[in-house]
Design an enzyme around this catalytic site. Sequence first.
Site, mmCIF file in Angstrom:
data_model
loop_
_atom_site.group_PDB
_atom_site.id
_atom_site.type_symbol
_atom_site.label_atom_id
_atom_site.label_comp_id
_atom_site.label_asym_id
_atom_site.label_seq_id
_atom_site.Cartn_x
_atom_site.Cartn_y
_atom_site.Cartn_z
ATOM 1 N N ASP A 72 56.971 64.907 39.968
ATOM 2 C CA ASP A 72 57.262 65.001 41.401
ATOM 3 C C ASP A 72 57.138 66.465 41.812
ATOM 4 O O ASP A 72 58.015 67.279 41.498
ATOM 5 C CB ASP A 72 58.672 64.500 41.693
ATOM 6 C CG ASP A 72 58.769 62.987 41.708
ATOM 7 O OD1 ASP A 72 58.012 62.362 42.464
ATOM 8 O OD2 ASP A 72 59.608 62.439 40.968
ATOM 9 N N ARG A 80 59.631 70.013 40.742
ATOM 10 C CA ARG A 80 60.203 70.148 39.396
ATOM 11 C C ARG A 80 59.800 71.456 38.725
ATOM 12 O O ARG A 80 60.574 72.014 37.954
ATOM 13 C CB ARG A 80 59.759 68.970 38.519
ATOM 14 C CG ARG A 80 60.009 67.599 39.105
ATOM 15 C CD ARG A 80 61.438 67.372 39.524
ATOM 16 N NE ARG A 80 61.648 65.987 39.951
ATOM 17 C CZ ARG A 80 62.620 65.598 40.747
ATOM 18 N NH1 ARG A 80 63.469 66.489 41.237
ATOM 19 N NH2 ARG A 80 62.749 64.330 41.082
ATOM 20 N N ARG A 146 61.828 65.605 53.596
ATOM 21 C CA ARG A 146 60.713 65.208 52.730
ATOM 22 C C ARG A 146 59.612 64.513 53.526
ATOM 23 O O ARG A 146 58.508 64.328 53.011
ATOM 24 C CB ARG A 146 61.203 64.277 51.620
ATOM 25 C CG ARG A 146 62.196 64.909 50.655
ATOM 26 C CD ARG A 146 62.775 63.866 49.717
ATOM 27 N NE ARG A 146 61.766 63.300 48.830
ATOM 28 C CZ ARG A 146 61.968 62.227 48.055
ATOM 29 N NH1 ARG A 146 63.132 61.588 48.100
ATOM 30 N NH2 ARG A 146 61.014 61.790 47.275
ATOM 31 N N LYS A 176 54.327 56.984 48.935
ATOM 32 C CA LYS A 176 55.648 56.398 48.699
ATOM 33 C C LYS A 176 56.511 56.555 49.963
ATOM 34 O O LYS A 176 56.232 57.427 50.787
ATOM 35 C CB LYS A 176 56.324 57.042 47.471
ATOM 36 C CG LYS A 176 56.539 58.559 47.583
ATOM 37 C CD LYS A 176 57.064 59.125 46.258
ATOM 38 C CE LYS A 176 57.394 60.600 46.398
ATOM 39 N NZ LYS A 176 57.775 61.214 45.127
ATOM 40 N N HIS A 177 57.498 55.705 50.179
ATOM 41 C CA HIS A 177 57.996 54.589 49.376
ATOM 42 C C HIS A 177 57.775 53.319 50.203
ATOM 43 O O HIS A 177 58.528 53.065 51.141
ATOM 44 C CB HIS A 177 59.477 54.746 49.058
ATOM 45 C CG HIS A 177 59.834 56.049 48.413
ATOM 46 N ND1 HIS A 177 60.032 57.205 49.135
ATOM 47 C CD2 HIS A 177 60.006 56.375 47.102
ATOM 48 C CE1 HIS A 177 60.331 58.195 48.307
ATOM 49 N NE2 HIS A 177 60.321 57.724 47.065
ATOM 50 N N HIS A 189 68.945 55.850 44.907
ATOM 51 C CA HIS A 189 69.323 56.334 43.583
ATOM 52 C C HIS A 189 70.749 55.885 43.226
ATOM 53 O O HIS A 189 71.083 55.747 42.053
ATOM 54 C CB HIS A 189 69.277 57.872 43.529
ATOM 55 C CG HIS A 189 67.903 58.438 43.632
ATOM 56 N ND1 HIS A 189 67.289 58.672 44.827
ATOM 57 C CD2 HIS A 189 67.024 58.818 42.671
ATOM 58 C CE1 HIS A 189 66.084 59.179 44.613
ATOM 59 N NE2 HIS A 189 65.897 59.268 43.318
ATOM 60 N N ASP A 260 59.096 52.677 41.568
ATOM 61 C CA ASP A 260 60.034 53.781 41.534
ATOM 62 C C ASP A 260 60.868 53.607 40.266
ATOM 63 O O ASP A 260 60.810 52.564 39.600
ATOM 64 C CB ASP A 260 60.905 53.779 42.789
ATOM 65 C CG ASP A 260 61.390 55.179 43.175
ATOM 66 O OD1 ASP A 260 61.306 56.094 42.331
ATOM 67 O OD2 ASP A 260 61.837 55.358 44.322
#
Length: 348
Positions: A72, A80, A146, A176-177, A189, A260
């Site tokens: 990601d 990351r 985002r 996504k998503h 999450h 995901d």
Amino acid sequence: MTTRDQNNAKNNGVLIIDLEGQTLQPEERDLIQHPGVAGVLFFARNFHDRNQLCDLVNEIRSIRQNLILMVDQEGGRVQRFKQDFTRLPPAESYARYFNRDPQRALELIEDCGWLMAEELLSCGLDLSLAPVLDLNLGLTDIVGDRALGGEPESVIKLATAWCSGVHESGMACVGKHFPGHGGVNEDSHLTLPRDSRSLNAIEQQDMVPFKALIEQGIEAVMPAHIVFSEVDDQPCGFSSIWLKDILRNQVGFDGLVISDCLTMEGAASAGSYSVRVEKALNAGCDLLLLSSRDGVREVLPWLDQSSFSTPELSSLQARGGRDQEELVTMDRYLNCKDRLDYLSERFN
């Protein structure tokens, strides 16, 4: 037999697994050789600096060359790799710039897609799980900055430019998503969100960017761990109505569906890891993210006894990239970094 059925006859693995640290452990060397494993998803814990990352990638490639290596690397709060990589802005910054100067914003986001992809390709990775095509409808911080905005048409223009740069480098794109995470205020999450809007409402708003990017040839789509209760009582990633009837048959998507992460609470309601994998595959997912070592240990023996396979994965494999030494001297690279400084000062 259709082309898709023919491709399904070839087993390329279905699991995208994670690693525990910055070097391969003995068990991980065995795991990545298992035919059920299709690739590796990198996290910040796997990264110290660029040299270490290149060493880790090279070690993985020396064991199994054709794994799909992904991360990601959206920018903003979802990036990351930071040390030795260009810090990319949150998607919202491009949207703000677009509202002021559309042409320059589109030129910049295209160059940023190219730069992001080139930096990853120079380290041997294949894929960044981007762009986010969710609309920021002001309902959730999980999407929030985002997103490339709240209006489908501007999101399409910005995402198209981003993908153009990414594709120019030789990297695929993952939208996504699906069909859109902007209509709920829960974090998938941590829980299983529910969206009670009608299919027509979702089609007329959230799905518009997905349809447009699919028409333009985006290679993969990631479904949301959300129950759209007026359409199906199953989360989208476990729903054949969403993935087969709507995404495949109605929208006409013929690329790869990447789940995901199946460790998320939004997926936990399906049952054990093996049950989650079975339900996702039956629903129409091709590749499954599973960042749990216990989950991988449970699922791989189950896959050994199953007949599931994936389509040909070559569409996700890197098709370009240049040496870091060449990249950092290119005018496009240097100019893009200068314009990012301007964007950071004005629109973050």
